[in-house]
Scaffold this motif. Structure first.
Motif, PDB file in Angstrom:
ATOM      1  N   GLU A 148    -107.536  37.814 -11.436  1.00 13.85           N
ATOM      2  CA  GLU A 148    -108.426  37.863 -10.280  1.00 13.85           C
ATOM      3  C   GLU A 148    -109.892  37.693 -10.638  1.00 13.85           C
ATOM      4  O   GLU A 148    -110.701  37.334  -9.786  1.00 13.85           O
ATOM      5  CB  GLU A 148    -108.225  39.174  -9.507  1.00 13.85           C
ATOM      6  CG  GLU A 148    -106.855  39.257  -8.819  1.00 13.85           C
ATOM      7  CD  GLU A 148    -106.640  40.591  -8.128  1.00 13.85           C
ATOM      8  OE1 GLU A 148    -107.543  41.454  -8.211  1.00 13.85           O
ATOM      9  OE2 GLU A 148    -105.579  40.768  -7.507  1.00 13.85           O
ATOM     10  N   ASN A 149    -110.265  37.968 -11.888  1.00 10.33           N
ATOM     11  CA  ASN A 149    -111.657  37.837 -12.285  1.00 10.33           C
ATOM     12  C   ASN A 149    -112.094  36.378 -12.296  1.00 10.33           C
ATOM     13  O   ASN A 149    -111.344  35.498 -12.715  1.00 10.33           O
ATOM     14  CB  ASN A 149    -111.884  38.441 -13.673  1.00 10.33           C
ATOM     15  CG  ASN A 149    -111.931  39.966 -13.640  1.00 10.33           C
ATOM     16  OD1 ASN A 149    -111.927  40.568 -12.568  1.00 10.33           O
ATOM     17  ND2 ASN A 149    -111.964  40.573 -14.795  1.00 10.33           N
ATOM     18  N   ASP A 150    -113.321  36.128 -11.839  1.00 11.19           N
ATOM     19  CA  ASP A 150    -113.878  34.787 -11.937  1.00 11.19           C
ATOM     20  C   ASP A 150    -114.086  34.424 -13.400  1.00 11.19           C
ATOM     21  O   ASP A 150    -114.458  35.266 -14.213  1.00 11.19           O
ATOM     22  CB  ASP A 150    -115.222  34.712 -11.206  1.00 11.19           C
ATOM     23  CG  ASP A 150    -115.069  34.312  -9.749  1.00 11.19           C
ATOM     24  OD1 ASP A 150    -113.977  33.839  -9.380  1.00 11.19           O
ATOM     25  OD2 ASP A 150    -116.030  34.487  -8.985  1.00 11.19           O
ATOM     26  N   TRP A 151    -113.870  33.170 -13.731  1.00 14.14           N
ATOM     27  CA  TRP A 151    -114.087  32.729 -15.102  1.00 14.14           C
ATOM     28  C   TRP A 151    -115.576  32.564 -15.367  1.00 14.14           C
ATOM     29  O   TRP A 151    -116.358  32.242 -14.465  1.00 14.14           O
ATOM     30  CB  TRP A 151    -113.347  31.410 -15.342  1.00 14.14           C
ATOM     31  CG  TRP A 151    -111.861  31.550 -15.257  1.00 14.14           C
ATOM     32  CD1 TRP A 151    -111.146  32.715 -15.287  1.00 14.14           C
ATOM     33  CD2 TRP A 151    -110.899  30.504 -15.112  1.00 14.14           C
ATOM     34  NE1 TRP A 151    -109.803  32.456 -15.177  1.00 14.14           N
ATOM     35  CE2 TRP A 151    -109.620  31.103 -15.071  1.00 14.14           C
ATOM     36  CE3 TRP A 151    -110.989  29.131 -15.012  1.00 14.14           C
ATOM     37  CZ2 TRP A 151    -108.461  30.364 -14.936  1.00 14.14           C
ATOM     38  CZ3 TRP A 151    -109.827  28.374 -14.879  1.00 14.14           C
ATOM     39  CH2 TRP A 151    -108.577  28.990 -14.841  1.00 14.14           C
ATOM     40  N   GLU A 152    -115.956  32.797 -16.609  1.00 10.67           N
ATOM     41  CA  GLU A 152    -117.349  32.695 -17.036  1.00 10.67           C
ATOM     42  C   GLU A 152    -117.446  31.701 -18.180  1.00 10.67           C
ATOM     43  O   GLU A 152    -116.435  31.257 -18.736  1.00 10.67           O
ATOM     44  CB  GLU A 152    -117.863  34.068 -17.474  1.00 10.67           C
ATOM     45  CG  GLU A 152    -117.798  35.120 -16.371  1.00 10.67           C
ATOM     46  CD  GLU A 152    -118.219  36.494 -16.851  1.00 10.67           C
ATOM     47  OE1 GLU A 152    -118.307  36.682 -18.086  1.00 10.67           O
ATOM     48  OE2 GLU A 152    -118.463  37.366 -16.006  1.00 10.67           O
ATOM     49  N   LYS A 183    -111.194  26.033  -8.504  1.00 10.47           N
ATOM     50  CA  LYS A 183    -110.886  27.351  -7.943  1.00 10.47           C
ATOM     51  C   LYS A 183    -110.582  27.239  -6.450  1.00 10.47           C
ATOM     52  O   LYS A 183    -109.623  27.841  -5.947  1.00 10.47           O
ATOM     53  CB  LYS A 183    -112.057  28.295  -8.173  1.00 10.47           C
ATOM     54  CG  LYS A 183    -111.863  29.675  -7.566  1.00 10.47           C
ATOM     55  CD  LYS A 183    -113.104  30.532  -7.720  1.00 10.47           C
ATOM     56  CE  LYS A 183    -112.933  31.872  -7.025  1.00 10.47           C
ATOM     57  NZ  LYS A 183    -114.158  32.698  -7.087  1.00 10.47           N
ATOM     58  N   ASP A 241    -101.393  40.895 -15.244  1.00 12.68           N
ATOM     59  CA  ASP A 241    -102.593  41.735 -15.281  1.00 12.68           C
ATOM     60  C   ASP A 241    -103.518  41.295 -14.146  1.00 12.68           C
ATOM     61  O   ASP A 241    -104.088  40.208 -14.181  1.00 12.68           O
ATOM     62  CB  ASP A 241    -103.293  41.563 -16.634  1.00 12.68           C
ATOM     63  CG  ASP A 241    -104.499  42.471 -16.799  1.00 12.68           C
ATOM     64  OD1 ASP A 241    -105.018  42.952 -15.774  1.00 12.68           O
ATOM     65  OD2 ASP A 241    -104.934  42.682 -17.948  1.00 12.68           O
ATOM     66  N   ARG A 242    -103.680  42.153 -13.126  1.00 15.61           N
ATOM     67  CA  ARG A 242    -104.459  41.763 -11.958  1.00 15.61           C
ATOM     68  C   ARG A 242    -105.904  41.448 -12.321  1.00 15.61           C
ATOM     69  O   ARG A 242    -106.507  40.524 -11.772  1.00 15.61           O
ATOM     70  CB  ARG A 242    -104.442  42.888 -10.913  1.00 15.61           C
ATOM     71  CG  ARG A 242    -103.060  43.303 -10.439  1.00 15.61           C
ATOM     72  CD  ARG A 242    -102.227  42.151  -9.954  1.00 15.61           C
ATOM     73  NE  ARG A 242    -102.842  41.392  -8.884  1.00 15.61           N
ATOM     74  CZ  ARG A 242    -102.309  40.311  -8.334  1.00 15.61           C
ATOM     75  NH1 ARG A 242    -101.152  39.836  -8.789  1.00 15.61           N
ATOM     76  NH2 ARG A 242    -102.926  39.671  -7.359  1.00 15.61           N
ATOM     77  N   GLU A 243    -106.446  42.209 -13.254  1.00 17.62           N
ATOM     78  CA  GLU A 243    -107.829  41.960 -13.658  1.00 17.62           C
ATOM     79  C   GLU A 243    -107.952  40.593 -14.322  1.00 17.62           C
ATOM     80  O   GLU A 243    -108.925  39.866 -14.110  1.00 17.62           O
ATOM     81  CB  GLU A 243    -108.297  43.056 -14.618  1.00 17.62           C
ATOM     82  CG  GLU A 243    -109.748  42.909 -15.040  1.00 17.62           C
ATOM     83  CD  GLU A 243    -110.210  44.056 -15.924  1.00 17.62           C
ATOM     84  OE1 GLU A 243    -111.343  43.983 -16.424  1.00 17.62           O
ATOM     85  OE2 GLU A 243    -109.434  45.017 -16.118  1.00 17.62           O
ATOM     86  N   LEU A 244    -106.939  40.218 -15.096  1.00 20.86           N
ATOM     87  CA  LEU A 244    -106.957  38.939 -15.797  1.00 20.86           C
ATOM     88  C   LEU A 244    -106.920  37.768 -14.828  1.00 20.86           C
ATOM     89  O   LEU A 244    -107.646  36.781 -14.991  1.00 20.86           O
ATOM     90  CB  LEU A 244    -105.771  38.852 -16.762  1.00 20.86           C
ATOM     91  CG  LEU A 244    -105.620  37.555 -17.564  1.00 20.86           C
ATOM     92  CD1 LEU A 244    -106.783  37.380 -18.526  1.00 20.86           C
ATOM     93  CD2 LEU A 244    -104.287  37.552 -18.321  1.00 20.86           C
ATOM     94  N   ASP A 285    -115.434  32.059 -21.314  1.00 22.71           N
ATOM     95  CA  ASP A 285    -114.007  31.752 -21.269  1.00 22.71           C
ATOM     96  C   ASP A 285    -113.700  30.344 -21.768  1.00 22.71           C
ATOM     97  O   ASP A 285    -112.544  30.038 -22.086  1.00 22.71           O
ATOM     98  CB  ASP A 285    -113.475  31.909 -19.840  1.00 22.71           C
ATOM     99  CG  ASP A 285    -113.517  33.352 -19.361  1.00 22.71           C
ATOM    100  OD1 ASP A 285    -113.125  34.236 -20.143  1.00 22.71           O
ATOM    101  OD2 ASP A 285    -113.957  33.595 -18.219  1.00 22.71           O
ATOM    102  N   TYR A 304    -103.373  30.328  -9.969  1.00 23.68           N
ATOM    103  CA  TYR A 304    -104.195  30.558 -11.156  1.00 23.68           C
ATOM    104  C   TYR A 304    -103.571  29.899 -12.396  1.00 23.68           C
ATOM    105  O   TYR A 304    -104.288  29.517 -13.325  1.00 23.68           O
ATOM    106  CB  TYR A 304    -104.396  32.061 -11.390  1.00 23.68           C
ATOM    107  CG  TYR A 304    -103.130  32.861 -11.558  1.00 23.68           C
ATOM    108  CD1 TYR A 304    -102.575  33.071 -12.820  1.00 23.68           C
ATOM    109  CD2 TYR A 304    -102.496  33.425 -10.458  1.00 23.68           C
ATOM    110  CE1 TYR A 304    -101.411  33.803 -12.978  1.00 23.68           C
ATOM    111  CE2 TYR A 304    -101.332  34.166 -10.601  1.00 23.68           C
ATOM    112  CZ  TYR A 304    -100.796  34.347 -11.865  1.00 23.68           C
ATOM    113  OH  TYR A 304     -99.632  35.078 -12.020  1.00 23.68           O
TER     114      TYR A 304
END
Length: 373
Positions: free
Chosen positions: A240-244, A198, A235-238, A247, A208
Motif C-alpha cells: 500500500e505504500n507509495d514507491w519512492e 500507479k 504485507d499491507r504496508e509493503l 525503491d 500492484y
C-alpha cells in the motif's frame, strides 16, 4: 511519452470481430477523415469478438491545431509500428468528484513504437455493442493480458533509457560526472513515469504485482513471492505504500538511505520543503513561464541531485577525492548563482530562501572540509 487524446475524439469504432485483429477507427473533433488503425491482438474478454460503436458525449471543441501525434496517426505510410494494449469497456476507475465512487469506463490503450503510449479513457459515451462473433478462452484472455503488460513494460524501459532529468542536466566539461549521476537519473526516470502506472493498476485486484512487473521491481516481486511461498498474507504496508526514489536504486538502497540521512542532505531537504511550500505551491505557473523563475527551479533541481550524487560518491570505501572536491566547489558556485536569482522571485519568499541558501552554503563548505586532500 503518454498521450491522452480522449477529449479530441468525437466518436469511434472498435472492431474485433476477426480474431487476432483489432480494427480501430477514430473520428477527431475537427471533422476530418478518421484515424484508421489496425493492430494484431484482441480486446479484453468483455468486448473480444465484438464491434463497438461509441460517441464521446463529453468531447471538447476542436483545437486550433491538433497535436503532431494525430497527424502521424493519420499518415501511417512509414509510421512506427502499432502495438495493442488493454482495450476494454469495463475499466474500473475512481470517479473524480465528491462521491469518489468506482465506475466502468471505455479504455483504449495502444503503443506507437515503444516510446509513445496512447490512452483514450471515456467515462461518458453513447454506444452500440454487437454480439460476439467468437468467444475468447480464459487462457487466450490471460495470454493477451500478458502481451499487453509486456508492451507496457517495453514502453517504460524505452522511456527510462531516453530520460534525461536533473541528474544529467548540469553535467558538462565544467561539472565532471560520476556513476551516481546515472544511477540517480535512472531512479528519477522511473519516478517520473510511476504516477501513470500507479493510476492504471490502482483499482485492479492484485494490480500492484502488474505494476511491479512493468516497472522492473524484481526486488518487490521477490518479497511478495517469498511471503506467498511461506503461506503468509501479503504485507499491507509493503503493497500500500507509495514507491519512492530509493525503491529504484537496487542494489544501492542501503547507500541511498545513508546518503539521505547525511547532515548536508538533511539541510537540502529542509530547503526543498521551503521551495515547495513558499514558492512552487504559490507561484508555479508564473515561475514556469518567467525566465528567472524557470532558471531558479531548474538550477535548484540539479543542485539537489548532484549534491546527493556527490554524497553517495564520498560514501564509497574508495573514491577519487579530487573529483568529489571539484564537484562540490562547482556546486557551491551554482548555489551562489541560485542565491542571486532569488532577487527575481516574489518578495514574500526572497528573504527566507536567501537565508536558507546561506545556511546551505555553510554546510557545503563544512562538507568539503571533510573530503581528504
Amino acid at each position: 511519452m503518454l498521450a491522452s487524446i480522449a477529449p479530441l475524439i468525437a466518436r469511434g469504432v472498435i472492431d474485433n470481430t476477426l480474431q487476432d485483429l483489432i480494427d480501430l477507427r477514430l473520428w477527431c473533433t475537427d471533422g476530418a477523415e478518421p484515424l484508421h488503425l489496425r493492430m494484431q491482438g484482441n480486446c479484453r474478454r468483455d468486448i473480444a469478438g465484438c464491434r463497438l460503436e461509441f460517441t464521446n458525449t463529453s468531447a471538447g471543441s476542436p483545437p486550433a491545431n491538433l497535436p503532431s501525434l494525430i497527424h502521424e496517426l493519420r499518415n501511417r505510410s512509414n509510421g512506427a509500428p502499432l502495438c495493442a494494449g488493454d482495450i476494454t469497456f469495463s475499466r474500473r476507475a475512481v470517479e473524480r468528484n465528491n462521491r469518489q465512487g468506482i465506475s466502468n469506463r471505455l479504455y483504449i490503450e495502444f503503443f506507437v513504437g515503444v516510446n509513445t503510449r496512447v490512452l483514450l479513457e471515456f467515462n461518458a459515451v453513447d454506444f452500440d455493442l454487437s454480439l460476439p462473433q467468437w468467444e475468447p478462452t480464459w487462457e487466450g484472455d490471460n495470454m493477451q493480458a500478458m502481451l499487453n503488460l509486456e508492451a507496457l513494460r517495453s514502453h517504460v524501459r524505452a522511456n527510462v533509457k531516453s530520460y534525461k532529468g536533473p541528474a544529467l542536466y548540469g553535467l558538462n566539461s565544467e561539472l565532471p560526472d560520476c556513476d551516481w549521476d546515472y544511477r540517480l537519473n535512472r531512479a528519477e526516470a522511473y519516478m517520473a513515469i510511476y504516477p501513470t502506472i500507479k493510476d492504471k493498476f490502482a483499482t485492479i485486484p492484485g494490480g500492484y504485482i502488474s505494476a511491479a512487473f512493468v516497472m522492473d521491481r524484481t526486488d518487490f516481486l521477490g518479497k511478495i513471492a517469498t511471503e506467498d511461498e511461506a503461506d503468509m498474507p501479503p504485507d499491507r504496508e509493503l503493497i500500500e505504500n507509495d514507491w519512492e526514489v530509493v525503491d529504484f536504486m537496487t542494489p544501492y538502497e542501503k547507500e541511498m538511505k545513508q546518503a539521505m540521512h547525511h547532515p548536508l542532505f538533511t539541510e537540502l531537504a529542509a530547503m526543498t520543503a521551503l521551495v515547495q511550500s513558499k514558492l512552487i505551491q504559490r507561484y508555479r505557473p508564473e515561475l514556469e513561464t518567467g525566465p528567472h523563475g524557470a532558471a531558479f527551479l531548474q538550477l535548484y533541481a540539479t543542485l539537489v541531485t548532484h549534491t546527493l550524487a556527490t554524497i553517495l560518491l564520498t560514501g564509497q570505501n574508495e573514491y577519487p577525492a579530487h573529483l568529489a572536491t571539484r564537484r562540490m566547489e562547482i556546486l557551491c558556485a551554482r548555489l551562489n548563482k541560485l542565491s542571486q536569482l532569488t532577487e527575481y522571485l516574489p518578495a514574500d519568499c526572497r528573504q527566507e530562501l536567501r537565508l536558507a541558501s546561506d545556511t546551505l552554503m555553510h554546510n557545503m563548505r563544512l562538507f568539503i572540509a571533510t573530503i581528504p586532500n
